[in-house]
Design a protein around this motif. Structure first.
Motif, short mmCIF file in Angstrom:
data_model
loop_
_atom_site.label_atom_id
_atom_site.label_comp_id
_atom_site.label_asym_id
_atom_site.label_seq_id
_atom_site.Cartn_x
_atom_site.Cartn_y
_atom_site.Cartn_z
N ALA A 1 0.78 -1.30 0.01
CA ALA A 1 0.03 0.05 -0.10
C ALA A 1 0.73 1.24 -0.10
N ASP A 2 0.13 2.28 -0.03
CA ASP A 2 0.90 3.37 -0.10
C ASP A 2 1.60 4.20 1.19
N PHE A 3 2.19 3.48 2.08
CA PHE A 3 2.83 3.76 3.13
C PHE A 3 4.05 4.60 2.92
N SER A 4 4.34 5.52 3.73
CA SER A 4 5.54 6.08 3.74
C SER A 4 6.69 5.74 4.56
N ASP A 5 7.96 5.97 4.43
CA ASP A 5 9.07 5.47 5.26
C ASP A 5 8.83 5.73 6.70
N ALA A 6 9.32 5.06 7.52
CA ALA A 6 8.98 5.28 9.08
C ALA A 6 9.98 5.97 9.75
N ILE A 7 9.63 6.79 10.91
CA ILE A 7 10.65 7.53 11.68
C ILE A 7 10.93 6.52 12.81
N ARG A 8 12.37 6.46 12.97
CA ARG A 8 12.70 5.60 14.55
C ARG A 8 13.07 6.22 15.42
N LEU A 9 12.36 6.03 16.65
CA LEU A 9 12.89 6.77 17.97
C LEU A 9 12.64 5.64 18.96
N SER A 10 13.76 5.77 19.95
CA SER A 10 13.89 5.04 20.97
C SER A 10 12.67 5.32 22.09
N TYR A 11 12.28 4.19 23.16
CA TYR A 11 11.44 4.45 24.00
C TYR A 11 11.86 5.96 25.01
N ALA A 12 13.25 5.82 25.27
CA ALA A 12 13.68 6.83 25.97
C ALA A 12 13.67 8.31 25.40
N VAL A 13 13.64 8.14 23.78
CA VAL A 13 13.94 9.63 23.04
C VAL A 13 12.20 10.17 23.25
N VAL A 14 11.37 9.20 23.09
CA VAL A 14 10.19 9.82 22.84
C VAL A 14 9.31 10.46 24.22
N PHE A 15 9.88 9.68 25.30
CA PHE A 15 9.49 10.27 26.55
C PHE A 15 10.21 11.73 27.09
#
Lengths: 323, 189
Positions: A137-151
């Motif tokens: 499907a028409d998905f775009s590439d994903a961002i990657r963030l660690s659990y620590a970084v999102v908090f």
């Protein structure tokens, strides 16, 4: 009143689902990943405290001896038997069942695409998830963030250093709908803040997001390792897109003894919650004892993928005939 | 008092929260993968009419609210209370200004209204979807204008003001949709 027998999905949706399944199978055929089937019923079941299996019983003809059987919540345990037997990389499109889970984004019965790769690291498996999604499907590439970084990014919190009280006060600040006497344990607060505060922010990014390196207490069936900052983390990722949790991937835990301990701890917590113990899968532990190859694995909720493809807000709208 | 668990939550369910009867508008399951489940509940406080949200742990219980809906006939008002009668038992029920606020302008004697009661006290009075009301005041009708374009305001016998076609006159009986507050058609009787 007349029965409303009509399927919940339109004919168009039915066709799109068929296409999605065909495309996914084509994707794995090209990569020479073997499609497998495993039993839906098992005498063992996952012990995860907040995962409830449907229970049924088997009665051999001519007897009145009931044997407990459980419907799978994922095909993970049986697929690991195949991996331990030397199957190499495998995938399965499976119907899975989770008792009690019904809502806009949950159905007690849903379709999971689960696959295991003996050649890929967890990072490479994330690449492959994106490759699959962009090919079907028409998905775009994903961002990657660690659990620590999102908090840190969204709440300015050092999640591996904060106290339970810090988490609680943060939850009360950001979630006005909590009663004054609302109490949870640490993983409960983490899950609540993740779902109610962080996930809505991730949805605003308008791009799929991988969160990786979860707290070790949420390792499930993943390896635990030490991250760059010296924290014990679970070698796990989750993929979020469009406000939905789409996939859960592990660098698979290989040691039988460590897994037995986790199962037993789960059952102890189940007892504290007033829930029944679940029978531990001794076949899985024996297979791991014999040797599970180094592998990574991921489970992807296909109904939710279809919700995103068709821009539907309720899972019932994409299941041909709903629960 | 009976209790209800979050797993029985659904829209329309009545429960007690902080001492007030409430009605669930929307119940949403929040369940991260293998993590603990929550119910995010949007509800209306039936005493204040306000909507709010509350997050529960799935499996938690709340007290159920003794809230029932009855069909009662409007009788009269003494200015402080509005009296409704049970058409079978002739029992009278007094609703205060708060309870009739939303439907005050549609209150007409002998019409039947849905009265939401909590422990026997009317909390909320809801008008039927359609009522027939007489035009009490409006500008003179314009003969020949039957297209109904534009329209004009008309004050009805209950005090409600609705837009009606130009040809309507004082004394005519109109069918009104109370949900939208709009004129529907001339009523037969």
């Amino acid at each position: 009143m007349e029965n409303d027998w009509r399927p919940s999905a339109s004919i168009e949706t039915m066709k799109r689902r068929a296409q999605l399944l065909a495309d996914a199978r084509h994707f794995f055929a090209q990569k020479q990943v073997l499609e497998v089937e495993t039993p839906i019923l098992s005498q063992a079941a996952p012990t995860a405290p907040y995962l409830d299996s449907f229970k049924t019983d088997y009665i051999p003809i001519g007897t009145d001896q009931k044997q407990d059987f459980y419907l799978q919540t994922s095909p993970e345990f049986a697929m690991k038997l195949l991996l331990a037997a030397g199957s190499g990389s495998i995938y399965q499109v499976a119907k899975v069942f989770r008792n009690g889970e019904s809502g806009k984004h949950h159905s007690p019965e849903f379709t999971m695409l689960e696959w295991y790769r003996v050649e890929l690291t967890l990072e490479q498996l994330m690449d492959e998830v994106v490759e699959l999604l962009t090919s079907v499907a028409d998905f775009s590439d994903a961002i990657r963030l660690s659990y620590a970084v999102v908090f840190k990014k969204y709440l300015d919190l050092d999640v591996f250093d904060c106290t339970d009280a810090d988490l609680k006060s943060l939850a009360f600040t950001h979630i006005p709908s909590l009663a004054a006497d609302f109490e949870l344990d640490r993983d409960g607060w983490l899950a609540l803040v993740m779902s109610e505060v962080i996930e809505p922010k991730l949805a605003e990014l308008n791009q799929p997001v991988f969160i990786y390196d979860f707290p070790a207490s949420q390792a499930q069936l993943a390896k635990v390792k030490i991250d760059g900052q010296g924290n014990y983390v679970a070698a796990r990722f989750e993929l979020y897109a469009g406000g939905l949790e789409l996939a859960n991937g592990y660098d698979e835990l290989l040691e039988a003894q460590a897994l037995r301990q986790r199962f037993e701890q789960d059952n102890q917590q189940r007892q504290r919650l007033g829930k029944p113990d679940m029978p531990i899968d001794e076949n899985l532990l024996a297979a791991m004892q014999a040797g599970l190859p180094q592998c990574t694995g991921v489970a992807l909720g296909l109904d939710r993928v279809l919700m995103l493809i068709l821009d539907q807000s309720n899972i019932k709208q994409v299941q041909n005939v709903t629960f | 008092m009976a209790s209800v668990s979050t797993n029985q939550f659904k829209s329309g369910l009545k429960f007690m929260l902080d001492g007030d009867p409430c009605s669930i508008i929307e119940n949403e399951l929040v369940k991260p993968g293998k993590g603990q489940a929550f119910n995010r509940v949007k509800f209306r406080n039936l005493k204040t009419g306000r909507t709010n949200e509350r997050t529960f742990k799935s499996g938690e219980s709340v007290e159920s609210a003794d809230v029932i809906e009855v069909e009662l006939e409007y009788s009269y008002t003494d200015g402080e209370f509005w009296y409704f009668m049970d058409p079978v038992s002739y029992e009278q029920h007094a609703a205060d200004a708060n309870a009739i606020e939303d439907c005050k302008k549609w209150l007409k004697e002998q019409y039947v209204y849905t009265v939401t009661q909590w422990n026997g006290t009317p909390l909320l009075v809801t008008a039927p979807n359609f009522v027939n009301l007489v035009v009490a005041e409006t500008d003179p009708g314009l003969k020949g204008d039957t297209a109904g374009t534009g329209g004009k305001p008309a004050t009805l016998e209950t005090g409600a003001v609705v837009r009606v076609p130009l040809f309507m006159n004082i004394g005519e009986l109109l069918r009104i949709d109370t949900r939208s507050g709009e004129y529907v058609e001339r009523a037969k009787d």
